[in-house]
Design a protein around this motif. Structure first.
Motif, PDB file in Angstrom:
ATOM      1  N   ALA A 352      -8.182  11.041  -8.280  1.00 38.60           N
ATOM      2  CA  ALA A 352      -7.874  12.518  -6.784  1.00 38.60           C
ATOM      3  C   ALA A 352      -7.842  11.493  -5.636  1.00 38.60           C
ATOM      4  N   HIS A 353      -7.911  10.452  -5.404  1.00 38.58           N
ATOM      5  CA  HIS A 353      -7.659   9.529  -4.300  1.00 38.58           C
ATOM      6  C   HIS A 353      -6.522  10.366  -3.303  1.00 38.58           C
ATOM      7  N   VAL A 354      -6.600  10.610  -1.801  1.00 42.16           N
ATOM      8  CA  VAL A 354      -5.292  10.614  -1.146  1.00 42.16           C
ATOM      9  C   VAL A 354      -4.101   9.781  -1.036  1.00 42.16           C
ATOM     10  N   LEU A 355      -4.847   8.913  -0.795  1.00 42.24           N
ATOM     11  CA  LEU A 355      -3.519   7.781  -1.273  1.00 42.24           C
ATOM     12  C   LEU A 355      -3.114   7.640  -2.794  1.00 42.24           C
ATOM     13  N   ASP A 356      -3.797   8.352  -4.172  1.00 44.20           N
ATOM     14  CA  ASP A 356      -2.597   7.598  -5.092  1.00 44.20           C
ATOM     15  C   ASP A 356      -1.567   8.691  -5.801  1.00 44.20           C
ATOM     16  N   PRO A 357      -0.832   8.329  -6.063  1.00 45.29           N
ATOM     17  CA  PRO A 357       0.712   8.357  -5.959  1.00 45.29           C
ATOM     18  C   PRO A 357       0.951   9.908  -7.332  1.00 45.29           C
ATOM     19  N   LEU A 358      -0.027   9.497  -7.940  1.00 40.39           N
ATOM     20  CA  LEU A 358      -0.013  11.008  -9.287  1.00 40.39           C
ATOM     21  C   LEU A 358      -0.277  12.320  -9.027  1.00 40.39           C
ATOM     22  N   ALA A 359      -0.867  12.321  -8.058  1.00 43.56           N
ATOM     23  CA  ALA A 359      -1.685  14.508  -7.746  1.00 43.56           C
ATOM     24  C   ALA A 359      -1.321  14.175  -6.038  1.00 43.56           C
ATOM     25  N   SER A 360      -2.328  15.280  -6.362  1.00 43.14           N
ATOM     26  CA  SER A 360      -2.528  16.097  -4.924  1.00 43.14           C
ATOM     27  C   SER A 360      -4.137  16.196  -4.679  1.00 43.14           C
ATOM     28  N   GLY A 366     -15.344   7.189  -0.263  1.00 42.77           N
ATOM     29  CA  GLY A 366     -16.610   8.205   0.152  1.00 42.77           C
ATOM     30  C   GLY A 366     -17.095   8.546  -1.241  1.00 42.77           C
ATOM     31  N   THR A 367     -16.038   9.799  -1.423  1.00 42.05           N
ATOM     32  CA  THR A 367     -16.558  10.951  -2.153  1.00 42.05           C
ATOM     33  C   THR A 367     -16.347   9.827  -2.831  1.00 42.05           C
ATOM     34  N   TYR A 368     -16.639   8.192  -3.582  1.00 47.15           N
ATOM     35  CA  TYR A 368     -16.690   7.729  -5.237  1.00 47.15           C
ATOM     36  C   TYR A 368     -17.974   7.359  -4.967  1.00 47.15           C
ATOM     37  N   TYR A 369     -18.871   6.555  -3.862  1.00 49.59           N
ATOM     38  CA  TYR A 369     -20.012   6.185  -3.755  1.00 49.59           C
ATOM     39  C   TYR A 369     -20.422   7.526  -3.607  1.00 49.59           C
ATOM     40  N   MET A 370     -20.691   8.097  -2.851  1.00 48.87           N
ATOM     41  CA  MET A 370     -21.009   9.464  -3.304  1.00 48.87           C
ATOM     42  C   MET A 370     -21.029   9.580  -4.841  1.00 48.87           C
ATOM     43  N   LEU A 371     -19.694  10.055  -5.599  1.00 52.97           N
ATOM     44  CA  LEU A 371     -20.390  10.124  -7.133  1.00 52.97           C
ATOM     45  C   LEU A 371     -21.247   8.835  -7.890  1.00 52.97           C
ATOM     46  N   ALA A 372     -20.819   7.688  -7.468  1.00 51.95           N
ATOM     47  CA  ALA A 372     -22.057   6.433  -8.159  1.00 51.95           C
ATOM     48  C   ALA A 372     -23.021   6.375  -7.761  1.00 51.95           C
ATOM     49  N   SER A 373     -23.526   6.814  -6.150  1.00 52.23           N
ATOM     50  CA  SER A 373     -24.670   6.325  -6.103  1.00 52.23           C
ATOM     51  C   SER A 373     -25.871   8.506  -6.821  1.00 52.23           C
ATOM     52  N   ASN A 374     -25.061   9.859  -6.914  1.00 52.24           N
ATOM     53  CA  ASN A 374     -25.547  10.748  -7.132  1.00 52.24           C
ATOM     54  C   ASN A 374     -26.063  10.630  -8.896  1.00 52.24           C
ATOM     55  N   ILE A 375     -24.551  10.426  -9.364  1.00 54.47           N
ATOM     56  CA  ILE A 375     -24.700   9.864 -10.905  1.00 54.47           C
ATOM     57  C   ILE A 375     -25.779   9.365 -11.085  1.00 54.47           C
ATOM     58  N   GLN A 376     -25.945   7.780 -10.576  1.00 62.59           N
ATOM     59  CA  GLN A 376     -26.859   7.052 -10.870  1.00 62.59           C
ATOM     60  C   GLN A 376     -27.924   7.368 -10.619  1.00 62.59           C
ATOM     61  N   SER A 399      -6.745   1.696  -3.585  1.00 59.26           N
ATOM     62  CA  SER A 399      -7.639   2.825  -3.153  1.00 59.26           C
ATOM     63  C   SER A 399      -8.097   2.594  -4.547  1.00 59.26           C
ATOM     64  N   LEU A 400      -7.689   1.671  -5.691  1.00 62.97           N
ATOM     65  CA  LEU A 400      -8.448   2.117  -6.796  1.00 62.97           C
ATOM     66  C   LEU A 400      -9.829   0.632  -6.538  1.00 62.97           C
ATOM     67  N   SER A 401      -9.377  -0.575  -6.063  1.00 64.82           N
ATOM     68  CA  SER A 401      -9.567  -1.266  -5.810  1.00 64.82           C
ATOM     69  C   SER A 401     -11.091  -0.783  -4.993  1.00 64.82           C
ATOM     70  N   HIS A 402     -10.606  -0.122  -3.889  1.00 59.77           N
ATOM     71  CA  HIS A 402     -11.703   0.011  -2.656  1.00 59.77           C
ATOM     72  C   HIS A 402     -12.632   0.853  -3.462  1.00 59.77           C
ATOM     73  N   LEU A 419     -15.914   3.826   6.095  1.00 58.53           N
ATOM     74  CA  LEU A 419     -15.009   3.833   6.853  1.00 58.53           C
ATOM     75  C   LEU A 419     -14.142   2.764   7.718  1.00 58.53           C
ATOM     76  N   GLU A 420     -14.916   1.602   6.791  1.00 65.03           N
ATOM     77  CA  GLU A 420     -13.506   0.241   7.052  1.00 65.03           C
ATOM     78  C   GLU A 420     -12.618   0.762   6.212  1.00 65.03           C
ATOM     79  N   PHE A 421     -11.984   1.234   4.529  1.00 66.48           N
ATOM     80  CA  PHE A 421     -11.289   1.723   4.264  1.00 66.48           C
ATOM     81  C   PHE A 421     -10.682   2.924   4.456  1.00 66.48           C
ATOM     82  N   ASP A 422     -11.694   4.140   4.727  1.00 65.65           N
ATOM     83  CA  ASP A 422     -11.039   4.777   4.691  1.00 65.65           C
ATOM     84  C   ASP A 422     -10.104   5.650   5.910  1.00 65.65           C
ATOM     85  N   ASN A 423      -8.600   6.604   5.885  1.00 67.41           N
ATOM     86  CA  ASN A 423      -8.146   6.719   7.412  1.00 67.41           C
ATOM     87  C   ASN A 423      -8.275   8.064   7.687  1.00 67.41           C
ATOM     88  N   PRO A 424      -8.931   9.118   8.279  1.00 68.78           N
ATOM     89  CA  PRO A 424      -9.617  10.426   8.297  1.00 68.78           C
ATOM     90  C   PRO A 424      -8.669  11.104   8.832  1.00 68.78           C
TER      91      PRO A 424
END
Length: 448
Positions: A352-360, A366-376, A399-402, A419-424
């Motif tokens: 679901a990452h904005v850079l992924d080629p198979l979806a929109s 940061g979204t995945y950081y939030m999900l990991a932290s909150n699910i934990q 994007s997968l690795s980051h 903030l290092e990996f993403d380009n707003p």
């Protein structure tokens, strides 16, 4: 939208980039020796499985690459002495399925090695963290009985027999399964992937009996699993790794109530179908509306005894960080609190990452950081911290690795590097009115 995150967690996200820059200035980047050599261009590797049932090693025979699939230990790998799950904050297992590969296919043999290399580069392995991070090296493949707890035996035995044909032809496509391929290694590699997830369930359950500092598990595995239906493979997926682990947790550990969160961009139709009538397994999927495989409608809520324990929330294209934070607060948290699970399992798709080629969709690191932290945190609040993530999709290697790196940092309570990996600048306005409408409908259906 930040209400489920503590002030400390929010501060960690905001400070992450600044701390990274300081770290780089002080220390510089070290050269990291990795056990995966990523080779540009065709890679024809064969994975030899000896004594598969006993969990022996699996290596690619090639002069310039040495690949461990974590069913064994390669001689160059670092293994901390006297490590115990109770000493760890994160436990992970690696099953890269190097022999299961079709050139130019998005679900390729490069995915897991890319993640492992990134973890090494960012110093998120036992080599750098000691007992705080543990890699499971000795685990057995799943048994046929484990697989048959979710899939029909006809499918399992049929796939095993098809390996001879795959060996002769090099690669085969499985009729009726969408773009799902098999090589001569697919059956064995898929047993190893499922076995890694099962072993992580064992580890987190055992640790929960011995310590209040509960580690979280992450299965870095492929082939993925959430599309595989009981009767066969589908959508790049061979065996339902999360579903198999759920049945194993019930059967072996007596964990009756399983809560499954699937945040892959595609609907986890295989997991959905396996538990559609089961009141003891709650399946919650967020996915892009109208995406493959076209299932997961909002009014599909389970049936029979399982009515109400399936929640599907299709999100409109363009949904991103704000949408997912709102979904977590208003849908995922109350569902989990009401269900009162004994363990949380996560189909962690990063496509679901904005850079992924198979979806929109436009999730960010940061979204995945939030999900990991909150699910934990949700697992700590509801089920003694028992939680295992399972890799599903994610087809842009960067994007997968980051995103997996930032998930690990979230588990450790360390600042996000988003903030290092993403380009707003590449993000655009989210369709929040449509998102709100979908959330309100699902809350009405499930009386949240």
């Amino acid at each position: 939208m930040w209400k489920y995150m503590s002030q400390e967690q929010i501060l960690l996200v905001l400070l992450g980039n600044a701390l990274l820059l300081v770290r780089r200035r002080l220390c510089g980047w070290k050269k990291i020796h990795t056990r995966f050599g990523l080779v540009v261009g065709p890679l024809r590797s064969t994975c030899y499985h000896k004594n598969l049932r006993n969990g022996s090693g699996c290596f690619s025979k090639r002069r310039d690459i040495s690949i461990s699939c974590s069913a064994g230990v390669d001689k160059d790998s670092y293994v901390p002495s006297n490590e115990k799950p109770t000493d760890s904050r994160v436990i992970y297992a690696v099953a890269p399925a190097m022999g299961h590969n079709q050139e130019s296919h998005p679900e390729s043999h490069l995915r897991v090695p890319s993640i492992v290399n990134a973890l090494e580069k960012m110093e998120l392995t036992p080599k750098f963290r000691g007992s705080a991070i543990m890699e499971l090296r000795e685990f057995k493949p799943a048994s046929i009985d484990d697989i048959a707890s979710v899939h029909t035996r006809n499918y399992v035995t049929g796939l095993e027999k098809a390996m001879d044909r795959a060996s002769e032809q090099g690669i085969i496509f499985i009729e009726g399964s969408g773009p799902t391929y098999a090589t001569a290694n697919t059956f064995e590699d898929s047993l190893i992937a499922a076995g890694a997830g099962i072993s992580l369930v064992d580890s987190v359950v055992e640790a929960s009996k011995l310590s209040q500092n509960q580690p979280i598990g992450f299965a870095l595995i492929r082939p993925p699993g959430h599309h595989a239906i009981p009767k066969g493979p589908m959508g790049f997926c061979v065996f339902g790794n999360v579903a198999i682990a759920a049945r194993y947790a019930q059967r072996v550990h007596g964990l009756k109530r399983i809560f499954i969160i699937d945040f892959d961009v595609h609907h986890g139709n295989g997991t959905n179908d396996a538990f559609y009538e089961d009141p003891d397994i709650f399946f919650l999927s967020t996915h892009q509306d109208g995406s493959y495989p076209g299932t997961g409608k909002i009014d599909q809520i389970g049936q029979g005894d399982g009515e109400g324990t399936t929640l599907n929330l299709p999100l409109p294209g363009g949904s991103g960080d704000i949408a997912m934070r709102t979904v977590f607060d208003e849908v995922i948290v109350p569902c989990a609190q009401s269900f009162k699970p004994d363990i949380i399992l996560v189909s962690a798709g990063y496509d679901a990452h904005v850079l992924d080629p198979l979806a929109s969709l436009q999730f960010t690191t940061g979204t995945y950081y939030m999900l990991a932290s909150n699910i934990q945190q949700l697992a700590k609040d509801l089920c003694g911290g028992r939680c295992v993530f399972f890799l599903e999709g994610g087809y842009n290697l960067d994007s997968l690795s980051h995103s997996v790196v930032d998930s690990f940092r979230a588990f450790l309570g360390e600042p996000s590097l988003a903030l290092e990996f993403d380009n707003p600048a590449i993000l655009y306005e989210e369709p929040l009115t449509k998102v709100k409408r979908a959330i309100e409908k699902v809350k009405h259906l499930h009386t949240l």
